[in-house]
Design an enzyme around this catalytic site. Structure first.
Site, PDB file in Angstrom:
ATOM      1  N   ASP A 111       6.611  -8.550  -0.554  1.00  0.00           N
ATOM      2  CA  ASP A 111       5.481  -7.805  -1.152  1.00  0.00           C
ATOM      3  C   ASP A 111       4.223  -8.422   0.124  1.00  0.00           C
ATOM      4  O   ASP A 111       4.025  -9.702   0.017  1.00  0.00           O
ATOM      5  CB  ASP A 111       4.829  -8.088  -2.433  1.00  0.00           C
ATOM      6  CG  ASP A 111       3.855  -7.052  -3.025  1.00  0.00           C
ATOM      7  OD1 ASP A 111       2.905  -6.937  -2.210  1.00  0.00           O
ATOM      8  OD2 ASP A 111       3.843  -6.505  -4.095  1.00  0.00           O
ATOM      9  N   ILE A 112       3.483  -7.307   0.893  1.00  0.00           N
ATOM     10  CA  ILE A 112       2.803  -7.987   1.729  1.00  0.00           C
ATOM     11  C   ILE A 112       1.497  -8.639   1.075  1.00  0.00           C
ATOM     12  O   ILE A 112       0.633  -9.297   1.693  1.00  0.00           O
ATOM     13  CB  ILE A 112       2.204  -6.964   2.845  1.00  0.00           C
ATOM     14  CG1 ILE A 112       1.642  -7.481   4.083  1.00  0.00           C
ATOM     15  CG2 ILE A 112       1.259  -5.656   2.135  1.00  0.00           C
ATOM     16  CD1 ILE A 112       1.846  -6.505   5.219  1.00  0.00           C
ATOM     17  N   ASN A 116      -5.131   5.306   6.083  1.00  0.00           N
ATOM     18  CA  ASN A 116      -5.123   6.529   6.548  1.00  0.00           C
ATOM     19  C   ASN A 116      -6.465   6.665   7.295  1.00  0.00           C
ATOM     20  O   ASN A 116      -7.334   5.680   7.309  1.00  0.00           O
ATOM     21  CB  ASN A 116      -5.202   7.796   5.406  1.00  0.00           C
ATOM     22  CG  ASN A 116      -6.169   7.456   4.499  1.00  0.00           C
ATOM     23  OD1 ASN A 116      -7.205   7.164   4.716  1.00  0.00           O
ATOM     24  ND2 ASN A 116      -5.610   7.351   3.315  1.00  0.00           N
ATOM     25  N   ASP A 130      -1.280   0.547   1.165  1.00  0.00           N
ATOM     26  CA  ASP A 130      -2.601   0.922   1.148  1.00  0.00           C
ATOM     27  C   ASP A 130      -3.061   0.773  -0.180  1.00  0.00           C
ATOM     28  O   ASP A 130      -3.955  -0.103  -0.703  1.00  0.00           O
ATOM     29  CB  ASP A 130      -2.818   2.252   1.680  1.00  0.00           C
ATOM     30  CG  ASP A 130      -4.274   2.375   2.125  1.00  0.00           C
ATOM     31  OD1 ASP A 130      -5.163   1.393   1.866  1.00  0.00           O
ATOM     32  OD2 ASP A 130      -4.951   3.282   2.554  1.00  0.00           O
TER      33      ASP A 130
HETATM   34  N1  AR6 Z   1       4.424  -4.578   0.503  1.00  0.00           N
HETATM   35  C1  AR6 Z   1       5.054  -4.357   1.881  1.00  0.00           C
HETATM   36  N2  AR6 Z   1       5.300  -3.285   2.171  1.00  0.00           N
HETATM   37  C2  AR6 Z   1       5.189  -2.016   1.147  1.00  0.00           C
HETATM   38  C3  AR6 Z   1       4.278  -2.351   0.044  1.00  0.00           C
HETATM   39  C4  AR6 Z   1       3.890  -3.820  -0.281  1.00  0.00           C
HETATM   40  N3  AR6 Z   1       3.131  -4.252  -1.379  1.00  0.00           N
HETATM   41  N4  AR6 Z   1       4.186  -1.170  -0.659  1.00  0.00           N
HETATM   42  C5  AR6 Z   1       4.856  -0.258   0.046  1.00  0.00           C
HETATM   43  N5  AR6 Z   1       5.588  -0.861   1.240  1.00  0.00           N
HETATM   44  P1  AR6 Z   1       3.229   3.785   3.289  1.00  0.00           P
HETATM   45  P2  AR6 Z   1       2.620   4.974   5.614  1.00  0.00           P
HETATM   46  C6  AR6 Z   1       6.266  -0.023   2.308  1.00  0.00           C
HETATM   47  O1  AR6 Z   1       3.671   4.931   2.665  1.00  0.00           O
HETATM   48  O2  AR6 Z   1       4.041   5.579   5.913  1.00  0.00           O
HETATM   49  C7  AR6 Z   1      -0.905   5.581   2.133  1.00  0.00           C
HETATM   50  O3  AR6 Z   1      -1.248   6.610   1.268  1.00  0.00           O
HETATM   51  C8  AR6 Z   1       6.869   1.129   2.131  1.00  0.00           C
HETATM   52  O4  AR6 Z   1       7.888   0.969   1.207  1.00  0.00           O
HETATM   53  O5  AR6 Z   1       2.522   2.634   2.536  1.00  0.00           O
HETATM   54  O6  AR6 Z   1       2.111   4.293   7.129  1.00  0.00           O
HETATM   55  C9  AR6 Z   1      -2.118   5.694   3.205  1.00  0.00           C
HETATM   56  O7  AR6 Z   1      -3.342   5.882   2.553  1.00  0.00           O
HETATM   57  C10 AR6 Z   1       7.011   1.633   3.229  1.00  0.00           C
HETATM   58  O8  AR6 Z   1       8.303   1.060   3.932  1.00  0.00           O
HETATM   59  O9  AR6 Z   1       2.670   3.804   4.603  1.00  0.00           O
HETATM   60  C11 AR6 Z   1      -1.542   6.815   4.173  1.00  0.00           C
HETATM   61  O10 AR6 Z   1      -2.095   8.135   3.647  1.00  0.00           O
HETATM   62  C12 AR6 Z   1       5.834   1.104   4.072  1.00  0.00           C
HETATM   63  O11 AR6 Z   1       5.401  -0.033   3.332  1.00  0.00           O
HETATM   64  C13 AR6 Z   1      -0.248   6.859   4.140  1.00  0.00           C
HETATM   65  O12 AR6 Z   1       0.165   6.256   2.894  1.00  0.00           O
HETATM   66  C14 AR6 Z   1       4.954   2.132   4.680  1.00  0.00           C
HETATM   67  O13 AR6 Z   1       5.005   3.065   3.555  1.00  0.00           O
HETATM   68  C15 AR6 Z   1       0.321   5.959   5.415  1.00  0.00           C
HETATM   69  O14 AR6 Z   1       1.715   6.149   5.384  1.00  0.00           O
END
Ligand code: AR6
Length: 179
Positions: free
Chosen positions: A13-14, A27, A37
């Site tokens: 978890d980041i 975003n 995010d």
């Molecule tokens: N730690 C590490 N990785 C994570 C965590 C975490 N706590 N939570 C999710 N991931 P995404 P995007 C992973 O959708 O595609 C948001 O609403 C997740 O499983 O978070 O760049 C923003 O506001 C996936 O593999 O980012 C934007 O609107 C990765 O992080 C939009 O989503 C990225 O998934 C950005 O979309």
């Protein structure tokens, strides 16, 4: 410089990473959202969105920095990856820019350790096989240009992401720039 010692792929978890800076896959509004995010804003507390509101958003491929507030990380670098639209709208270049602009901003701020999520591979739909390759390639390109970064973590939230990002890094494991 031994690239394989600087870049690490970690399942986790980041928000828990004890590094100088974590990167947020944000975003354009920088006002928070879902996925990573949402997790970062939840863990950092409400002061993070207050500071983000002062920044006036962030164009796709660029990066902005804030404090980390309640996070173990001192800084959050917010970058915006591209939404995947099939691959003919500059998505690859924008993903590379998101990584390289985040790394350049980190260098400017004296950051030595940084953790990235899989930018764009969640809600933004970028195919993980290609995204993982571009992430590793852009980080290595940055390191080869000269860097003070000592540790770069690629944080994978699930087994599938871990499979692709560690596979992409392993493809580069032979790289040793010898400087
Ligand atoms: N730690 C590490 N990785 C994570 C965590 C975490 N706590 N939570 C999710 N991931 P995404 P995007 C992973 O959708 O595609 C948001 O609403 C997740 O499983 O978070 O760049 C923003 O506001 C996936 O593999 O980012 C934007 O609107 C990765 O992080 C939009 O989503 C990225 O998934 C950005 O979309």
């Amino acid at each position: 410089m031994d690239i394989a010692k600087i870049i690490r792929v970690i399942k986790g978890d980041i928000v828990e990473q004890k590094v100088d800076a974590i990167v947020n896959a944000a975003n354009n509004s920088l006002q928070g959202g879902g996925g990573v995010d949402g997790a970062i804003h939840l863990a950092a507390g409400p002061k993070l969105v207050q500071e983000c509101r002062t920044l006036g958003g962030c164009p796709t491929g660029e990066a902005r920095i804030t404090k980390g507030y309640l996070l173990p990380a001192k800084w959050v670098i917010h970058t915006v990856g591209p939404v995947w639209k099939g691959g003919h709208f500059g998505e690859e270049e924008l993903l590379v820019a998101a990584y390289s602009n985040s790394l350049e901003l980190a260098e400017k701020c004296g950051i030595r350790s940084i953790a990235f999520p899989g930018i764009s591979i969640g809600a933004y739909g970028f195919p993980v096989d290609r995204a993982s390759y571009l992430a590793v390639a852009s980080i290595i390109e940055h390191l080869c240009r000269g860097s003070l970064l000592e540790e770069i973590r690629l944080i994978c939230f699930n087994e599938n992401a871990y499979h692709y990002y560690s596979g992409a890094l392993n493809k580069y494991a032979f790289v040793d720039t010898n400087d």
